[in-house]
Write an enzyme that holds these catalytic residues in place. Structure first.
Site, PDB file in Angstrom:
ATOM      1  N   ILE A  92       0.931  -1.382   0.206  1.00 58.29           N
ATOM      2  CA  ILE A  92      -0.053  -0.047  -0.084  1.00 58.29           C
ATOM      3  C   ILE A  92       0.894   1.354   0.021  1.00 58.29           C
ATOM      4  O   ILE A  92       0.349   2.172  -0.201  1.00 58.29           O
ATOM      5  CB  ILE A  92      -0.936   0.035   1.106  1.00 58.29           C
ATOM      6  CG1 ILE A  92      -0.485  -0.063   2.568  1.00 58.29           C
ATOM      7  CG2 ILE A  92      -1.899  -1.014   0.877  1.00 58.29           C
ATOM      8  CD1 ILE A  92      -1.164   0.487   3.682  1.00 58.29           C
ATOM      9  N   ASN A 111      13.247  -8.502   5.373  1.00 57.08           N
ATOM     10  CA  ASN A 111      13.629  -7.604   6.546  1.00 57.08           C
ATOM     11  C   ASN A 111      13.484  -8.259   7.861  1.00 57.08           C
ATOM     12  O   ASN A 111      12.412  -8.885   8.003  1.00 57.08           O
ATOM     13  CB  ASN A 111      12.959  -6.039   6.776  1.00 57.08           C
ATOM     14  CG  ASN A 111      13.308  -5.533   5.522  1.00 57.08           C
ATOM     15  OD1 ASN A 111      14.509  -5.187   4.946  1.00 57.08           O
ATOM     16  ND2 ASN A 111      12.200  -4.784   5.149  1.00 57.08           N
ATOM     17  N   VAL A 154       6.019  -5.179  10.143  1.00 61.14           N
ATOM     18  CA  VAL A 154       5.036  -6.295  10.432  1.00 61.14           C
ATOM     19  C   VAL A 154       5.727  -7.633  10.458  1.00 61.14           C
ATOM     20  O   VAL A 154       6.735  -8.017   9.805  1.00 61.14           O
ATOM     21  CB  VAL A 154       4.047  -6.578   9.173  1.00 61.14           C
ATOM     22  CG1 VAL A 154       2.815  -7.492   9.487  1.00 61.14           C
ATOM     23  CG2 VAL A 154       3.096  -5.195   8.851  1.00 61.14           C
ATOM     24  N   HIS A 181       7.640 -12.129   5.334  1.00 60.73           N
ATOM     25  CA  HIS A 181       7.419 -11.684   4.239  1.00 60.73           C
ATOM     26  C   HIS A 181       8.559 -11.361   3.260  1.00 60.73           C
ATOM     27  O   HIS A 181       9.505 -11.066   3.807  1.00 60.73           O
ATOM     28  CB  HIS A 181       6.250 -10.624   4.030  1.00 60.73           C
ATOM     29  CG  HIS A 181       6.824  -9.229   4.752  1.00 60.73           C
ATOM     30  ND1 HIS A 181       6.919  -9.486   6.299  1.00 60.73           N
ATOM     31  CD2 HIS A 181       7.196  -8.167   4.387  1.00 60.73           C
ATOM     32  CE1 HIS A 181       7.457  -8.244   6.472  1.00 60.73           C
ATOM     33  NE2 HIS A 181       7.737  -7.369   5.333  1.00 60.73           N
ATOM     34  N   HIS A 205       9.564  -8.732  -0.070  1.00 65.51           N
ATOM     35  CA  HIS A 205       9.179  -7.551  -0.890  1.00 65.51           C
ATOM     36  C   HIS A 205       9.798  -8.053  -2.287  1.00 65.51           C
ATOM     37  O   HIS A 205      10.987  -8.226  -2.642  1.00 65.51           O
ATOM     38  CB  HIS A 205       9.793  -6.257  -0.395  1.00 65.51           C
ATOM     39  CG  HIS A 205       9.506  -5.923   0.894  1.00 65.51           C
ATOM     40  ND1 HIS A 205       8.423  -5.014   0.970  1.00 65.51           N
ATOM     41  CD2 HIS A 205       9.711  -6.385   2.267  1.00 65.51           C
ATOM     42  CE1 HIS A 205       8.324  -4.749   2.426  1.00 65.51           C
ATOM     43  NE2 HIS A 205       9.109  -5.463   3.170  1.00 65.51           N
TER      44      HIS A 205
END
Length: 117
Positions: free
Chosen positions: A36, A90, A99, A103, A105
């Site tokens: 987002i 990260n 978060v 995950h 990116h």
């Protein structure tokens, strides 16, 4: 508990459909959706459905899912028409993780000339 959905986790809520996201790929174990607050013309997050605080924890507990996460990141890049792209994990607040759900990116669509190391 690791692997189980966490009620206060943004990404767990996205996986469950409680928070909307622009999904670009979905498998039985992995979800990919547009960031987002993109840092590049293409900025997609690829996450496991299962909750693990970071990529190392995911790889230690579910290596098959960790492998699928990377494979899906490559498929996202191909679907987006990227030949050159950057994959970023990260781990920890000091590294920029905001978060705490594993995950990666997928960033591309412009020259990535800044060297991180």
């Amino acid at each position: 508990m690791a692997g189980e959905p966490q009620p206060d986790c943004l990404f767990c809520k996205i996986v469950a459909g409680g928070i909307p996201a622009t999904v670009v790929r979905r498998t039985e174990r992995v979800l990919a959706f547009r960031d987002i607050a993109p840092k590049a013309p293409v900025h997609v997050l690829v996450i496991p459905h299962a909750h693990y605080p970071n990529a190392a924890a995911l790889a230690a507990e579910e290596p098959e899912t960790a492998g699928e996460l990377l494979a899906e990141a490559g498929r996202v890049a191909a679907d987006e028409g990227l030949e050159d792209y950057r994959l970023i994990f990260n781990t920890g607040a000091g590294a920029g993780q905001t978060v705490f759900h594993a995950h990666v990116h997928v960033l591309g669509g412009k020259p990535m000339t800044e060297r991180m190391v």
